[in-house]
Design a protein around this motif. Sequence first.
Motif, PDB file in Angstrom:
ATOM      1  N   PRO A 275     -23.087  -5.387  -3.958  1.00  0.00           N
ATOM      2  CA  PRO A 275     -21.951  -4.880  -3.270  1.00  0.00           C
ATOM      3  C   PRO A 275     -21.823  -4.758  -1.738  1.00  0.00           C
ATOM      4  CG  PRO A 275     -23.335  -2.866  -3.768  1.00  0.00           C
ATOM      5  CD  PRO A 275     -23.913  -4.226  -4.045  1.00  0.00           C
ATOM      6  N   GLN A 276     -20.708  -4.738  -1.093  1.00  0.00           N
ATOM      7  CA  GLN A 276     -20.559  -4.588   0.235  1.00  0.00           C
ATOM      8  C   GLN A 276     -20.057  -3.236   0.703  1.00  0.00           C
ATOM      9  OE1 GLN A 276     -17.803  -7.492  -0.028  1.00  0.00           O
ATOM     10  NE2 GLN A 276     -19.104  -9.272  -0.421  1.00  0.00           N
ATOM     11  N   LEU A 277     -19.394  -2.877  -0.601  1.00  0.00           N
ATOM     12  CA  LEU A 277     -19.283  -1.197  -0.418  1.00  0.00           C
ATOM     13  C   LEU A 277     -19.669  -0.322  -1.579  1.00  0.00           C
ATOM     14  CD1 LEU A 277     -17.628   1.275   0.930  1.00  0.00           C
ATOM     15  CD2 LEU A 277     -15.454   0.458  -0.360  1.00  0.00           C
ATOM     16  N   VAL A 278     -20.345   0.716  -1.485  1.00  0.00           N
ATOM     17  CA  VAL A 278     -20.909   1.466  -2.607  1.00  0.00           C
ATOM     18  C   VAL A 278     -20.010   2.902  -2.416  1.00  0.00           C
ATOM     19  CG1 VAL A 278     -22.650   2.590  -3.569  1.00  0.00           C
ATOM     20  CG2 VAL A 278     -23.429   0.507  -2.598  1.00  0.00           C
ATOM     21  N   ILE A 279     -19.396   3.121  -3.606  1.00  0.00           N
ATOM     22  CA  ILE A 279     -18.823   4.394  -3.589  1.00  0.00           C
ATOM     23  C   ILE A 279     -19.598   5.142  -4.831  1.00  0.00           C
ATOM     24  CG2 ILE A 279     -16.607   5.436  -4.402  1.00  0.00           C
ATOM     25  CD1 ILE A 279     -15.057   3.090  -3.810  1.00  0.00           C
ATOM     26  N   ALA A 280     -19.916   6.324  -4.209  1.00  0.00           N
ATOM     27  CA  ALA A 280     -20.471   7.425  -5.182  1.00  0.00           C
ATOM     28  C   ALA A 280     -19.938   8.565  -5.202  1.00  0.00           C
ATOM     29  CB  ALA A 280     -21.997   7.529  -4.404  1.00  0.00           C
ATOM     30  N   ASP A 281     -19.382   8.830  -6.256  1.00  0.00           N
ATOM     31  CA  ASP A 281     -18.310   9.995  -6.600  1.00  0.00           C
ATOM     32  C   ASP A 281     -19.402  11.067  -7.116  1.00  0.00           C
ATOM     33  OD1 ASP A 281     -16.421  11.807  -6.982  1.00  0.00           O
ATOM     34  OD2 ASP A 281     -15.263  10.597  -8.286  1.00  0.00           O
ATOM     35  N   GLU A 282     -19.586  12.085  -6.173  1.00  0.00           N
ATOM     36  CA  GLU A 282     -20.304  13.346  -6.523  1.00  0.00           C
ATOM     37  C   GLU A 282     -21.702  12.773  -7.172  1.00  0.00           C
ATOM     38  OE1 GLU A 282     -19.232  16.613  -6.212  1.00  0.00           O
ATOM     39  OE2 GLU A 282     -17.047  16.367  -6.032  1.00  0.00           O
ATOM     40  N   PRO A 283     -22.319  12.049  -6.443  1.00  0.00           N
ATOM     41  CA  PRO A 283     -23.744  11.599  -7.001  1.00  0.00           C
ATOM     42  C   PRO A 283     -24.783  12.418  -7.350  1.00  0.00           C
ATOM     43  CG  PRO A 283     -23.551  10.906  -4.848  1.00  0.00           C
ATOM     44  CD  PRO A 283     -22.464  11.507  -5.208  1.00  0.00           C
TER      45      PRO A 283
END
Length: 290
Positions: free
Chosen positions: A182-190
């Motif tokens: 990925p070029q952007l990692v989104i981590a939602d409440e990891p």
Amino acid sequence: MSSATIEAPVRTSTSPMLQLTNLSVSYDGKPAVQNVTFSISSGERYAIIGESGSGKTTVCMAISGFLPRNATISSEERSFQGVPIGATKQKTLIAPRVPGVVTIFQDAMSSLDPVSTIGKQFTAVLNGVRKTSAKEAIERSEGILRSVGLHDVDRIWKSSAARLSGGMRQRVMIALALAAEPQLVIADEPTSALDASLARETMEVLSELTATTGAALLIVSHDIALCARYVDHLVVMRNGRVVESMTPQELAAQAPGSSYGRGLLDSIPTLSNWDVERLRTIDANQEFTA
Ligand SMILES: Nc1ncnc2c1ncn2[C@@H]1O[C@H](COP(=O)(O)OP(=O)(O)O)[C@@H](O)[C@H]1O
Ligand SMILES: [Mg+2]
């Protein structure tokens, strides 16, 4: 979507990787996110902070293309690598994902396929990026699993998610996300399902790996103190709007009680305030001028 193409990004050096300008989202006509504006450049680490229901997940889904069908979205600009996000007429429940963006969800157990082995899931992700032989898939995933601190690679490769501990599952999720290059990692409440030391470790792994791969990171959390240690910029949301935006250094320099973000920080028990009689609380209607 064709499996072999993650297309070369269309970018100019001056434009940010992710640009959101006046993003608004409603569910069944009810506003959930209003006029959210921020941008993230390559390699930057951002956090969206806010209480439950403030709209954090909705913003993430608007970026990753996973908004549910009852959502209506509008924005002046919403682009990734210069390409508009969601420029599709396809009306599927799950919109096509945005190439180059991966999302790590809070609950690794429900995001990982519970039945198939971790090895099969790696093979699928790697083949989604480019055609990969079985041998190559094993070698690549071994390297990625080691980079997130997992060493019992053979056993993990052959196991299903259900047979791994919570901490291992979270790392496997991160490893799978990284396998997609990925070029952007989104981590939602990891980290919210993890204990404090695992939460710190997860943040460390995410922050280090994005640094080594050059990917940008967008962490969503209600834990402003934890995020402030690992990101370059904090975006604070309240009731669907961005109310503050600052660096961790700027947050630390604020006087207690002077802003909503600072209020969130001071309402968390820490080693230095554990013996105060009452933690600071935030009045739901309190206005902040900052
Ligand atoms: N699928 C949905 N349908 C209807 N309302 C939703 C849906 N998802 C979220 N909402 C509402 O949108 C608001 C923002 O939610 P969310 O983005 O999940 O906030 P957060 O992630 O900060 O907890 C909340 O009021 C929530 O109840
Ligand atoms: Mg959420």
